[in-house]
Structure formats: C-alpha cells, structure tokens
Design a protein around this motif. Structure first.
Motif, short mmCIF file in Angstrom:
data_model
loop_
_atom_site.label_atom_id
_atom_site.label_comp_id
_atom_site.label_asym_id
_atom_site.label_seq_id
_atom_site.Cartn_x
_atom_site.Cartn_y
_atom_site.Cartn_z
N LYS A 36 0.98 -1.11 0.04
CA LYS A 36 0.06 -0.34 -0.55
C LYS A 36 0.79 0.88 -0.01
O LYS A 36 0.13 2.40 0.46
CB LYS A 36 -0.95 -0.26 1.13
CG LYS A 36 -2.14 -1.17 1.41
CD LYS A 36 -3.18 -1.14 2.64
CE LYS A 36 -3.89 -1.80 2.65
NZ LYS A 36 -4.92 -2.06 3.63
N ASP A 37 1.86 1.04 -0.28
CA ASP A 37 3.21 2.61 -0.56
C ASP A 37 2.49 2.89 -1.54
O ASP A 37 3.36 3.01 -3.00
CB ASP A 37 4.83 1.58 -0.32
CG ASP A 37 5.26 2.80 -0.23
OD1 ASP A 37 5.30 3.77 -0.17
OD2 ASP A 37 6.64 2.38 0.34
N ILE A 38 1.93 3.64 -1.21
CA ILE A 38 1.82 4.46 -2.48
C ILE A 38 2.37 5.58 -3.39
O ILE A 38 2.51 5.23 -4.54
CB ILE A 38 -0.31 5.46 -1.87
CG1 ILE A 38 -1.79 4.07 -1.54
CG2 ILE A 38 -0.24 6.04 -3.87
CD1 ILE A 38 -2.70 4.94 -1.78
N ALA A 39 3.12 6.26 -2.04
CA ALA A 39 3.85 7.28 -2.47
C ALA A 39 4.81 5.84 -3.84
O ALA A 39 5.55 6.56 -4.87
CB ALA A 39 4.83 8.05 -1.69
N LEU A 40 5.48 5.37 -3.20
CA LEU A 40 6.58 4.49 -4.10
C LEU A 40 5.53 4.28 -5.46
O LEU A 40 6.18 4.05 -6.07
CB LEU A 40 7.00 3.76 -3.46
CG LEU A 40 8.12 2.45 -3.90
CD1 LEU A 40 8.75 3.38 -4.66
CD2 LEU A 40 8.52 1.35 -3.36
N ALA A 41 4.72 3.53 -5.16
CA ALA A 41 4.03 2.94 -6.68
C ALA A 41 4.09 4.33 -8.04
O ALA A 41 3.72 3.78 -8.18
CB ALA A 41 3.06 2.78 -5.89
N ARG A 42 3.65 5.35 -7.02
CA ARG A 42 3.69 6.53 -7.56
C ARG A 42 5.17 6.79 -7.79
O ARG A 42 4.99 7.40 -9.92
CB ARG A 42 3.01 7.25 -7.52
CG ARG A 42 2.48 8.93 -7.95
CD ARG A 42 1.34 9.99 -7.72
NE ARG A 42 -0.37 9.04 -8.17
CZ ARG A 42 -1.33 9.25 -6.89
NH1 ARG A 42 -0.06 9.36 -5.35
NH2 ARG A 42 -1.80 8.37 -6.92
N GLN A 43 5.61 6.58 -7.23
CA GLN A 43 7.54 6.91 -8.43
C GLN A 43 7.58 6.23 -8.99
O GLN A 43 8.26 6.87 -10.04
CB GLN A 43 7.75 7.34 -6.99
CG GLN A 43 9.48 7.38 -7.11
CD GLN A 43 9.60 8.75 -7.14
OE1 GLN A 43 8.94 9.79 -7.23
NE2 GLN A 43 10.61 9.15 -7.23
N LEU A 44 7.19 4.74 -8.84
CA LEU A 44 7.32 4.35 -10.15
C LEU A 44 6.79 4.35 -11.32
O LEU A 44 8.08 4.36 -12.38
CB LEU A 44 7.11 2.58 -9.78
CG LEU A 44 8.16 2.29 -8.83
CD1 LEU A 44 7.45 0.52 -7.36
CD2 LEU A 44 9.70 1.24 -8.95
N GLU A 45 5.78 4.93 -11.40
CA GLU A 45 5.19 5.24 -12.02
C GLU A 45 5.60 6.39 -12.83
O GLU A 45 6.12 6.26 -14.26
CB GLU A 45 3.79 5.64 -11.90
CG GLU A 45 2.92 4.28 -11.76
CD GLU A 45 1.15 4.74 -11.15
OE1 GLU A 45 0.88 6.09 -11.05
OE2 GLU A 45 0.60 3.68 -10.27
N TYR A 46 5.98 7.63 -12.50
CA TYR A 46 6.96 8.74 -12.75
C TYR A 46 7.88 8.32 -13.65
O TYR A 46 8.59 9.24 -14.52
CB TYR A 46 6.91 10.00 -11.30
CG TYR A 46 5.31 10.33 -10.90
CD1 TYR A 46 5.21 10.90 -12.03
CD2 TYR A 46 5.62 10.33 -9.61
CE1 TYR A 46 3.98 11.24 -11.19
CE2 TYR A 46 4.71 11.54 -9.03
CZ TYR A 46 3.87 11.64 -10.12
OH TYR A 46 2.71 12.56 -9.77
N ALA A 47 8.51 7.20 -13.07
CA ALA A 47 10.02 6.15 -13.81
C ALA A 47 9.53 5.85 -15.20
O ALA A 47 10.40 5.66 -15.53
CB ALA A 47 10.97 6.10 -13.19
N GLY A 48 8.24 5.37 -15.25
CA GLY A 48 7.86 4.84 -16.61
C GLY A 48 7.13 3.90 -16.45
O GLY A 48 7.36 2.91 -16.96
N ILE A 49 7.86 3.34 -15.71
CA ILE A 49 7.75 1.95 -15.06
C ILE A 49 6.16 1.45 -14.69
O ILE A 49 5.20 1.83 -14.38
CB ILE A 49 8.12 0.93 -13.25
CG1 ILE A 49 10.19 1.34 -14.12
CG2 ILE A 49 8.36 -0.21 -13.92
CD1 ILE A 49 11.28 1.60 -13.13
#
Length: 169
Positions: free
Chosen positions: A70-83
């Motif tokens: 549920k680490d939403i910030a990490l999930a969003r960071q991965l998305e920002y990195a294009g993953i």
C-alpha cells in the motif's frame, strides 16, 4: 523481461509472501524473471531533474512491477519513472480507503450492500455527538458490520449485534 513484485518489508511473514512467491513461480514458467523486492529496499527520490528510483540490492530497473503493498508514494514514483505498475497508485489509493472504494463502486453501479458513510473522526479525538451514531444505527437492522475507512486483513471490522455493542467500538 524482468519484473519486480514489491511487498511490504515490515510484513514479510511466510503468509504475506505467499502471493509474491506464487507470482514469481508462475512467471518462471514463461521465462519471465521476477525479483521479490521489499518496499523499504527501494530508494525513491525527487529533485529539480525529476524522479528516480533504485533498489538497494543493486537490481536494475524493472520492465514492470506487480505491486503487493500500500506504499502509494512508491507506486506513484515507479510510474513517474515510466515503469508500468500493477496495481497502479490510483487503484491502491482507491481500494485502501474504503469510503472512496464504495463511492467508486456505486458510481459504476456495482452491486454492494447499503453502506452508510460516517463523518471522519481523527484518531484520538473524543466523540462529542455519539447520539448521531445511534441514530444512524437505528436505521439499520441488527446485526450489521462497521468498517473503519482504512484497514486490511479483516482488521478494523466489527460485527454489531445490538445497540450495547456500539458503545465498545
């Protein structure tokens, strides 16, 4: 193709790791390499140049991530990195907050039980108008279920058999 399954590093019990390991085994049957990565083993950073992530164990960035946390910030960071992230940050955020989840289900006309959304109460705050909750309860048939807005694995869920049991929630 290499992917990660991200799980919560503070909840790495055998039971909690069953799903990530099952994904890893299923992927291996299709020659897809999956690494199990704890959320606390991924450093995500932001600065004027944008977003970055890297694994503390030296793994290269994955082609995709299956997110079991549920680490939403990490999930969003991965998305920002294009993953590509499955489940994505918006999905996790909506499903983690039961109020938002029920609102979204109703918006899409999914059959759900009648759900009454109580006003937000902050942790540690004293309920000044408990009679409002008794009025809400009187509109329901006993027994009924009370769920807090956040919680997992059956925690923060209460079966209310009668009015007296409301007082102990």
């Amino acid at each position: 193709m290499e992917g990660w399954v991200i799980y919560n590093g503070h909840m790495a019990s055998h039971a909690f790791l069953q799903f990530p390991k099952a994904i890893q085994q299923a992927a291996a049957q299709y020659d897809i390499s999956i690494e199990l990565v704890a959320n606390d083993a991924v450093v995500n950073s932001v600065d004027a140049n944008g977003h970055d992530i890297h694994a503390l164990n030296g793994l290269s960035k994955p082609s995709f991530v299956i997110f079991h946390d549920k680490d939403i910030a990490l999930a969003r960071q991965l998305e920002y990195a294009g993953i590509p992230v499955y489940n994505n940050a918006n999905c996790i955020e909506r499903c983690d907050n039961k109020v938002i989840m029920y609102q979204k289900l109703a918006e899409h006309h999914v059959t759900i039980p009648k759900t009454l959304i109580a006003p937000k109460v902050f942790t540690g705050a004293k309920l000044l108008h408990f009679e409002h909750y008794l009025q809400i309860a009187s509109s329901l048939n006993y027994p009924f279920v009370v769920k807090e807005g956040f919680g997992s694995f059956g925690e923060q869920v209460y079966l209310v058999h009668h009015e007296k049991s409301i007082w102990i929630l």
